[in-house]
Motif scaffolding. Structure first.
Motif, PDB file in Angstrom:
ATOM      1  N   LEU A  25     -21.845   9.746  35.180  1.00  0.00           N
ATOM      2  CA  LEU A  25     -22.379  11.016  34.696  1.00  0.00           C
ATOM      3  C   LEU A  25     -21.393  11.795  33.836  1.00  0.00           C
ATOM      4  N   ASN A  26     -20.238  11.261  33.598  1.00  0.00           N
ATOM      5  CA  ASN A  26     -19.206  11.998  32.847  1.00  0.00           C
ATOM      6  C   ASN A  26     -19.723  12.433  31.478  1.00  0.00           C
ATOM      7  N   GLY A  27     -19.701  13.750  31.247  1.00  0.00           N
ATOM      8  CA  GLY A  27     -20.109  14.317  29.970  1.00  0.00           C
ATOM      9  C   GLY A  27     -21.608  14.350  29.732  1.00  0.00           C
ATOM     10  N   SER A  28     -22.411  14.020  30.710  1.00  0.00           N
ATOM     11  CA  SER A  28     -23.856  13.922  30.511  1.00  0.00           C
ATOM     12  C   SER A  28     -24.559  15.259  30.716  1.00  0.00           C
ATOM     13  N   THR A  29     -25.806  15.309  30.220  1.00  0.00           N
ATOM     14  CA  THR A  29     -26.697  16.449  30.456  1.00  0.00           C
ATOM     15  C   THR A  29     -27.793  15.994  31.403  1.00  0.00           C
ATOM     16  N   VAL A  30     -28.006  16.748  32.468  1.00  0.00           N
ATOM     17  CA  VAL A  30     -28.966  16.374  33.501  1.00  0.00           C
ATOM     18  C   VAL A  30     -30.051  17.445  33.581  1.00  0.00           C
ATOM     19  N   LEU A  31     -31.308  16.998  33.627  1.00  0.00           N
ATOM     20  CA  LEU A  31     -32.447  17.894  33.770  1.00  0.00           C
ATOM     21  C   LEU A  31     -33.085  17.638  35.125  1.00  0.00           C
ATOM     22  N   ASP A  32     -33.137  18.665  35.956  1.00  0.00           N
ATOM     23  CA  ASP A  32     -33.719  18.584  37.300  1.00  0.00           C
ATOM     24  C   ASP A  32     -35.028  19.366  37.283  1.00  0.00           C
ATOM     25  N   TRP A  33     -36.151  18.634  37.169  1.00  0.00           N
ATOM     26  CA  TRP A  33     -37.466  19.286  37.028  1.00  0.00           C
ATOM     27  C   TRP A  33     -38.107  19.411  38.410  1.00  0.00           C
ATOM     28  N   GLY A  34     -38.299  20.648  38.842  1.00  0.00           N
ATOM     29  CA  GLY A  34     -38.711  20.916  40.211  1.00  0.00           C
ATOM     30  C   GLY A  34     -37.471  20.996  41.080  1.00  0.00           C
ATOM     31  N   CYS A  35     -36.547  21.877  40.669  1.00  0.00           N
ATOM     32  CA  CYS A  35     -35.182  21.837  41.202  1.00  0.00           C
ATOM     33  C   CYS A  35     -35.074  22.317  42.641  1.00  0.00           C
ATOM     34  N   GLY A  36     -36.017  23.149  43.122  1.00  0.00           N
ATOM     35  CA  GLY A  36     -35.930  23.627  44.497  1.00  0.00           C
ATOM     36  C   GLY A  36     -34.627  24.352  44.753  1.00  0.00           C
ATOM     37  N   SER A  37     -33.832  23.831  45.677  1.00  0.00           N
ATOM     38  CA  SER A  37     -32.546  24.444  46.013  1.00  0.00           C
ATOM     39  C   SER A  37     -31.477  24.183  44.964  1.00  0.00           C
ATOM     40  N   GLY A  38     -31.783  23.278  44.008  1.00  0.00           N
ATOM     41  CA  GLY A  38     -30.805  22.913  42.995  1.00  0.00           C
ATOM     42  C   GLY A  38     -29.881  21.786  43.406  1.00  0.00           C
ATOM     43  N   ILE A  39     -30.162  21.161  44.535  1.00  0.00           N
ATOM     44  CA  ILE A  39     -29.219  20.193  45.107  1.00  0.00           C
ATOM     45  C   ILE A  39     -28.946  19.015  44.189  1.00  0.00           C
ATOM     46  N   GLN A  40     -29.973  18.516  43.466  1.00  0.00           N
ATOM     47  CA  GLN A  40     -29.758  17.371  42.585  1.00  0.00           C
ATOM     48  C   GLN A  40     -28.885  17.760  41.384  1.00  0.00           C
TER      49      GLN A  40
END
Length: 323
Positions: free
Chosen positions: A187-202
């Motif tokens: 994941l180094n330097g990546s952009t991550v999209l968490d759709w339906g993030c809830g608590s944000g844990i992912q």
């Protein structure tokens, strides 16, 4: 177990001052610690009436649950669940007059109704709830730890997440599946999209595992607030953007897209999710049962080659765009 008075069902351990025939009012002049839990099983359309009776007679809380052996998680339901039959449970103060509550329930719901009454001891419910949640080892050096626990390995990646109103405390199989797979990615330097993030844990895990930035999307303002607080607690607040679905820029692209939500929602959102995944980006879909996987796969078409990981009856689908 019907009693001799009124057909109320009383457990054997019921307090003596509440179990006499015809006498359901607390006779102890001193304050009584503990609570009374009164439950009835009713069929539609009487559910709302049962809730209204308990609420009107002073219930501190009223809960509803289906009596069905198996529930179907792939159906979009209204806020009024409309299960065929439900168990309605009210929590009352220990000195509540049972003859009044149970009498009203039988009058409104029919005299065949048998309320079940249970005495609950008073206890420190906050402490009791905390005792149920311990640090969870996800994989390698990634842990999920509630704030009231001391991390077992301080040098590990410890996500400090408290269970709350927003989904995602690390205990559900789908959450664990997603977190485990994140530890396998570079994941180094990546952009991550968490759709339906809830608590944000992912999103928080991705950031702690090397992602440069993450975007959390949810329709629930409580989820967004919870994610924001959790990000600050975990020292990544400056790298997490939070927004409602309608606020997501149309040209936003991510390297990893996680959607841990219901199967029917994944199907509906397929075009939107595809729009935001960069070429050769990783797509992670979860929140679905094994029997729902084929329908979700068909919604995303031949552009993706998926593999599946499973825990219990829950599935995580993983694909790389354009491969």
């Amino acid at each position: 177990m019907p009693s001799s008075a009124g057909g109320y069902s009383l457990p054997r351990a019921y307090p003596p001052h509440l179990s006499g025939a015809g006498n359901y009012r607390c006779t102890d002049p001193q304050p009584v610690s503990g609570w009374l839990q009164i439950s009835v099983v009713v069929a539609q359309p009487a559910v709302k009436r049962a809730v209204e009776v308990m609420d009107g007679l002073g219930a501190i809380a009223v809960s509803r649950e289906s009596t069905a052996v198996k529930e179907f998680f792939d159906e979009a339901r209204s806020k009024d669940h409309e299960w065929d039959e439900e168990k309605i449970t009210g929590l009352f103060a220990a000195d509540t007059d049972l003859s009044v509550v149970c009498g009203h329930l039988k009058t409104v719901l029919g005299h065949q109704t048998t309320p079940c009454v249970q005495a609950l001891p008073d206890r420190d419910w906050e402490l009791a709830g905390q005792e149920q949640f311990k640090p969870i080892h996800i994989r390698d050096n990634l842990w999920v730890c509630p704030s009231w626990c001391q991390p077992e390995y301080p040098d590990a990646i410890n996500l400090m997440i408290d269970p709350g109103l927003a989904f995602g405390s690390g205990t559900h199989p789908t959450t664990c599946l997603c977190l485990e797979h994140l530890t396998r990615l570079n994941l180094n330097g990546s952009t991550v999209l968490d759709w339906g993030c809830g608590s944000g844990i992912q999103a928080l895990a991705a950031l702690r595992l090397g992602a440069s930035k993450a975007i959390g999307v949810d329709i629930d303002p409580i989820a967004l607030d919870t994610s924001r607080n959790n990000a600050e607690r975990n020292g990544v607040g400056s790298r997490l953007r939070l927004m409602f679905p309608e606020q997501v820029p149309s040209d936003l692209l991510c390297d990893v897209l996680i959607a841990n939500i219901f199967a029917h929602t994944l199907i509906d959102l397929a075009p939107t999710l595809e729009q935001h995944l960069s070429r050769r980006g990783t797509l992670m879909l979860s929140g679905l049962l094994k029997g729902q996987a084929e329908r979700v796969l068909s919604a995303f078409g031949s552009r993706y080659t998926f593999k599946a990981e499973q825990r219990d009856e829950w599935v995580l689908l993983i694909a790389v765009s354009g491969v």
